[in-house]
Design a protein around this motif. Structure first.
Motif, short mmCIF file in Angstrom:
data_model
loop_
_atom_site.label_atom_id
_atom_site.label_comp_id
_atom_site.label_asym_id
_atom_site.label_seq_id
_atom_site.Cartn_x
_atom_site.Cartn_y
_atom_site.Cartn_z
N LYS A 44 -7.39 14.25 -27.30
CA LYS A 44 -6.84 15.62 -27.43
C LYS A 44 -5.93 15.93 -26.25
O LYS A 44 -4.83 16.48 -26.43
N TYR A 100 -4.44 13.81 -24.20
CA TYR A 100 -3.25 12.94 -24.20
C TYR A 100 -2.22 13.43 -25.22
O TYR A 100 -1.01 13.44 -24.95
N ARG A 101 -2.71 13.87 -26.37
CA ARG A 101 -1.77 14.31 -27.43
C ARG A 101 -1.16 15.67 -27.12
O ARG A 101 -0.05 15.98 -27.56
N HIS A 119 1.55 14.56 -24.84
CA HIS A 119 2.55 13.72 -25.54
C HIS A 119 2.53 14.07 -27.03
O HIS A 119 2.09 13.27 -27.86
N PRO A 120 3.02 15.27 -27.38
CA PRO A 120 2.90 15.71 -28.77
C PRO A 120 3.68 14.83 -29.76
O PRO A 120 3.40 14.84 -30.96
N GLN A 148 2.64 9.10 -32.11
CA GLN A 148 2.11 8.92 -33.46
C GLN A 148 0.74 8.25 -33.35
O GLN A 148 0.64 7.15 -32.77
N LEU A 149 -0.28 8.91 -33.88
CA LEU A 149 -1.65 8.38 -33.76
C LEU A 149 -2.00 7.53 -34.98
O LEU A 149 -1.84 7.97 -36.12
#
Ligand SMILES: Cc1cc2nc3c(=O)[nH]c(=O)nc-3n(C[C@H](O)[C@H](O)[C@H](O)COP(=O)(O)O)c2cc1C
Length: 202
Positions: free
Chosen positions: A28, A30-31, A34-35, A38-39
């Protein structure tokens, strides 16, 4: 677009797993930072990968002999090789990690996809990722002096990263969760705080 591969080996399920809680906090954070990332997720409890026997090895050798690196059997290896960042979450089981993660490793160790050999025979890593992080939690707590034998899973994954050409291996290991008298909730919160802090500089 950069890809973050999340290999989820939290086999007791996301609801129950302490390891997943820490990994999820990391993800959460990290995203948030870095929105655009791509996960991609591989949930090993759902993949139900077989351990390699002669059958799988023969199939692999036949496909490799025919140059079929794009075969469905190599899907996980291609995905691993193409990720920019890799997060593995796996609890500490029997001094390392669950067998399911080893089965996954057998599936991604494909010569020509994740690693290879140069003309002179030297090993060459073929993975794109620069960083791989292992998040793990253990029931016991171990001293520095014990780590050479207690941290064999970390040592093994670090060696694999070397073979894959991934220069930066790190681990986040929350210890002592099952020791009677320990404040499990407090340890987990500290682990999550460490996860946030690591995500900010990973
Ligand atoms: C099959 C199994 C093996 C385990 N082996 C160890 C071990 O060798 N050493 C240890 O300290 N804890 C061991 N534990 C305890 C777990 O590491 C600990 O409960 C961990 O936090 C579980 O993570 P999870 O909640 O994500 O499943 C083991 C647990 C299980 C279920």
């Amino acid at each position: 677009m950069e890809k973050l591969l999340f290999v989820d080996c939290c086999l007791r399920g996301r609801e129950k797993s302490a390891t997943y809680q820490v990994a999820d906090t990391f993800l959460k954070t990290y995203r948030e930072i870095h929105p655009q990332i791509q996960l991609e997720e591989v949930v090993l409890a759902e993949e139900k990968l077989p351990c390699y026997t002669g059958r799988e090895i023969e199939q692999r050798d036949r496909l490799l002999g025919a140059g079929q690196l794009d075969a469905p059997a190599f899907r996980l290896a291609r995905q691993f090789a193409q990720a920019d960042r890799i997060l593995i979450a796996a609890p500490y089981w029997d001094l390392s990690f669950p067998a399911m993660l080893k089965a996954y490793i057998e599936h991604i160790c494909v010569c020509g996809i994740t690693f290879g050999y140069a003309d002179g025979g030297a090993e060459v890593g073929l993975c794109r990722a620069q960083k791989l992080l292992l998040v793990t939690t253990s029931g016991g707590a171990f001293s520095e002096g014990e780590m050479w034998m207690r941290g064999t899973g970390c040592a093994y994954l670090k060696a694999l990263c070397h073979m894959f050409g991934i220069p930066d291996f790190q681990s986040l290991w929350v210890q002592g969760l099952d020791i009677w008298g320990n404040d499990r909730q407090m340890l987990l919160q500290q682990g999550q705080s460490d996860a946030r802090e690591l995500a900010e500089r990973w």
